[in-house]
Design a protein around this motif. Sequence first.
Motif, PDB file in Angstrom:
ATOM      1  N   GLN A   1       0.861  -1.279  -0.043  1.00  0.00           N
ATOM      2  CA  GLN A   1      -0.056   0.141   0.081  1.00  0.00           C
ATOM      3  C   GLN A   1       0.889   1.385  -0.073  1.00  0.00           C
ATOM      4  N   SER A   2       0.371   2.321  -0.617  1.00  0.00           N
ATOM      5  CA  SER A   2       1.260   3.432  -0.927  1.00  0.00           C
ATOM      6  C   SER A   2       1.478   4.191   0.383  1.00  0.00           C
ATOM      7  N   PRO A   3       2.056   4.949   0.721  1.00  0.00           N
ATOM      8  CA  PRO A   3       2.509   5.614   2.132  1.00  0.00           C
ATOM      9  C   PRO A   3       1.481   6.960   2.002  1.00  0.00           C
ATOM     10  N   THR A   4       1.503   7.731   3.254  1.00  0.00           N
ATOM     11  CA  THR A   4       0.748   8.875   2.709  1.00  0.00           C
ATOM     12  C   THR A   4       1.505   9.717   2.212  1.00  0.00           C
ATOM     13  N   ALA A   5       2.871   9.871   2.424  1.00  0.00           N
ATOM     14  CA  ALA A   5       3.540  10.912   1.723  1.00  0.00           C
ATOM     15  C   ALA A   5       4.734  10.145   1.043  1.00  0.00           C
ATOM     16  N   PRO A   6       5.435  10.519   0.208  1.00  0.00           N
ATOM     17  CA  PRO A   6       6.648   9.922  -0.517  1.00  0.00           C
ATOM     18  C   PRO A   6       7.717   9.694   0.513  1.00  0.00           C
TER      19      PRO A   6
ATOM     20  N   LEU B   1       7.578   5.334   5.533  1.00  0.00           N
ATOM     21  CA  LEU B   1       7.002   4.024   5.838  1.00  0.00           C
ATOM     22  C   LEU B   1       5.573   3.898   5.467  1.00  0.00           C
ATOM     23  N   ASN B   2       4.981   3.040   5.243  1.00  0.00           N
ATOM     24  CA  ASN B   2       3.567   2.728   4.949  1.00  0.00           C
ATOM     25  C   ASN B   2       3.258   1.889   6.401  1.00  0.00           C
ATOM     26  N   GLU B   3       2.028   1.498   6.594  1.00  0.00           N
ATOM     27  CA  GLU B   3       1.440   0.940   7.776  1.00  0.00           C
ATOM     28  C   GLU B   3       1.879  -0.555   8.003  1.00  0.00           C
TER      29      GLU B   3
ATOM     30  N   GLU C   1       1.827  13.855  -6.235  1.00  0.00           N
ATOM     31  CA  GLU C   1       0.707  14.024  -6.972  1.00  0.00           C
ATOM     32  C   GLU C   1       0.121  12.553  -7.116  1.00  0.00           C
ATOM     33  N   GLN C   2       1.079  11.540  -7.574  1.00  0.00           N
ATOM     34  CA  GLN C   2       0.742  10.284  -8.063  1.00  0.00           C
ATOM     35  C   GLN C   2       0.274   9.446  -6.749  1.00  0.00           C
ATOM     36  N   LEU C   3       0.768   9.822  -5.623  1.00  0.00           N
ATOM     37  CA  LEU C   3       0.207   8.938  -4.467  1.00  0.00           C
ATOM     38  C   LEU C   3      -1.389   9.558  -4.180  1.00  0.00           C
ATOM     39  N   ALA C   4      -1.407  10.754  -4.252  1.00  0.00           N
ATOM     40  CA  ALA C   4      -2.719  11.215  -4.037  1.00  0.00           C
ATOM     41  C   ALA C   4      -3.788  10.936  -4.977  1.00  0.00           C
ATOM     42  N   ALA C   5      -3.398  10.659  -6.313  1.00  0.00           N
ATOM     43  CA  ALA C   5      -4.210  10.061  -7.226  1.00  0.00           C
ATOM     44  C   ALA C   5      -4.558   8.595  -7.079  1.00  0.00           C
ATOM     45  N   GLY C   6      -3.853   8.036  -6.041  1.00  0.00           N
ATOM     46  CA  GLY C   6      -4.051   6.590  -5.702  1.00  0.00           C
ATOM     47  C   GLY C   6      -3.204   5.752  -6.664  1.00  0.00           C
TER      48      GLY C   6
END
Length: 405
Positions: free
Chosen positions: A120-125, A128-130, A400-405
């Motif tokens: 899963q993508s992290p919240t910011a580049p 660490l993800n969860e 931007e890519q992470l925000a776009a999912g």
Amino acid sequence: VSSYAWRIKEADGAWVTTTEGVSLIDLTNSKGSVLLGHRDPDVVDRVCALVRAGLSGWRVEDLIEKVTARILARVPEYDQVAFFKTGTAAVKGAVHGFRRTTGKPLVVSAGYHGWDPLWQSPTAPFTLNEHGVFDCYYVADELESFLQRQAGQTACAILAPDFVNLPADTLIRLFSICRDHGVPVVADEVKFGLRLGPGPSIYNLGLHADAVVFSKGMANGFPLACVAGRGEVLDEVRHCISTLTFEAVALAASDATLEKLARVTAEAGIAREGGRFLSGASGIFAASRLPIRMQGTGAIFQFVCGDSALEESFYQACAAAGLLLYEKDNQTPSWQFKEAVVESALERLAKAVDQLTGELPHLVGAAIPAEAWWAAAWNQMDGFCDPDADPQARRAFLTEQLAAG
Ligand SMILES: Cc1ncc(COP(=O)(O)O)c(C=O)c1O
């Protein structure tokens, strides 16, 4: 005209036929899983014989041993193979093996490793993800600074090589950073392994990993994946089994596929014939002066369009001209994409490009902005391709890519 929109009735060699009787040249090959081409007679015969013998679903020791030996012949530095049904499961198995044996919770990553909550993508580049995964998106400095802080807590690095959009130096640097910090490396060779050479694609760069994952191409479209490695890590990985891990159909397909790939030196043929297409196509784009270029090698390549409207029209025009493409992603020819088929594909591409120049004359002579390349690479490898990019622009792009999912 997404590749999923076609209803395919039949496939043979490099060709597919739709239920409406349209013939297309296939450059997708089940997302790169079909290396020998569709309906390969040797694979079909082996699979049909096994099914007729009533052995589907069985665990056939002979087959497990034969396929294990064929894999190990391609990676002589290892002595064990663990089988899985998907690339995703195999990579997860490798993560499990290194976490269990090192007792360390964190994992660093570059590239796509399948749809799974683990990735899963992290919240910011560059956070660490969860699930304790740090994705460096192929940015060497970020990997370095993470490992300076966290190498002691990091079980392994899962690095997916890329030979379409990533400069070779970047991959070499990522490997050496992990080595310098004592972090074991798993090469996720699901996409490039067996396609760019008889074994892991990283061998082409003189690189070695602590374990490798193969999947696409192993069984010519039948579901099989594996982790190859050694020692107690592989003992752990081999515990990750499910009901049909050893079902005989995919193993029979793999036995026939791996034997034939070696016998016909398929990867050399794919590289050569795909290379003919790549250079012909590059010539077509250059002559048209449309902002489209080819990234990659003959065995796996991507069309990079400098404009999103052009990109949409490009895939539509190619579909109408009879080319089955993996939209916005990499194209993966099979061993049957050769000789007259390559000529026909180039004619079809020239026709599509002709149509585009007529439809979009204002784009003739336009340049391809770096961001279009970044976006294409992101679609293809879930990472950042340009080591010379301005760090702030890079961070903005990734955010931007992470925000776009
Ligand atoms: C590099 C890489 N790793 C892992 C996977 C996941 O494999 P699968 O789709 O077989 O689960 C893919 C799929 O495309 C991949 O390209």
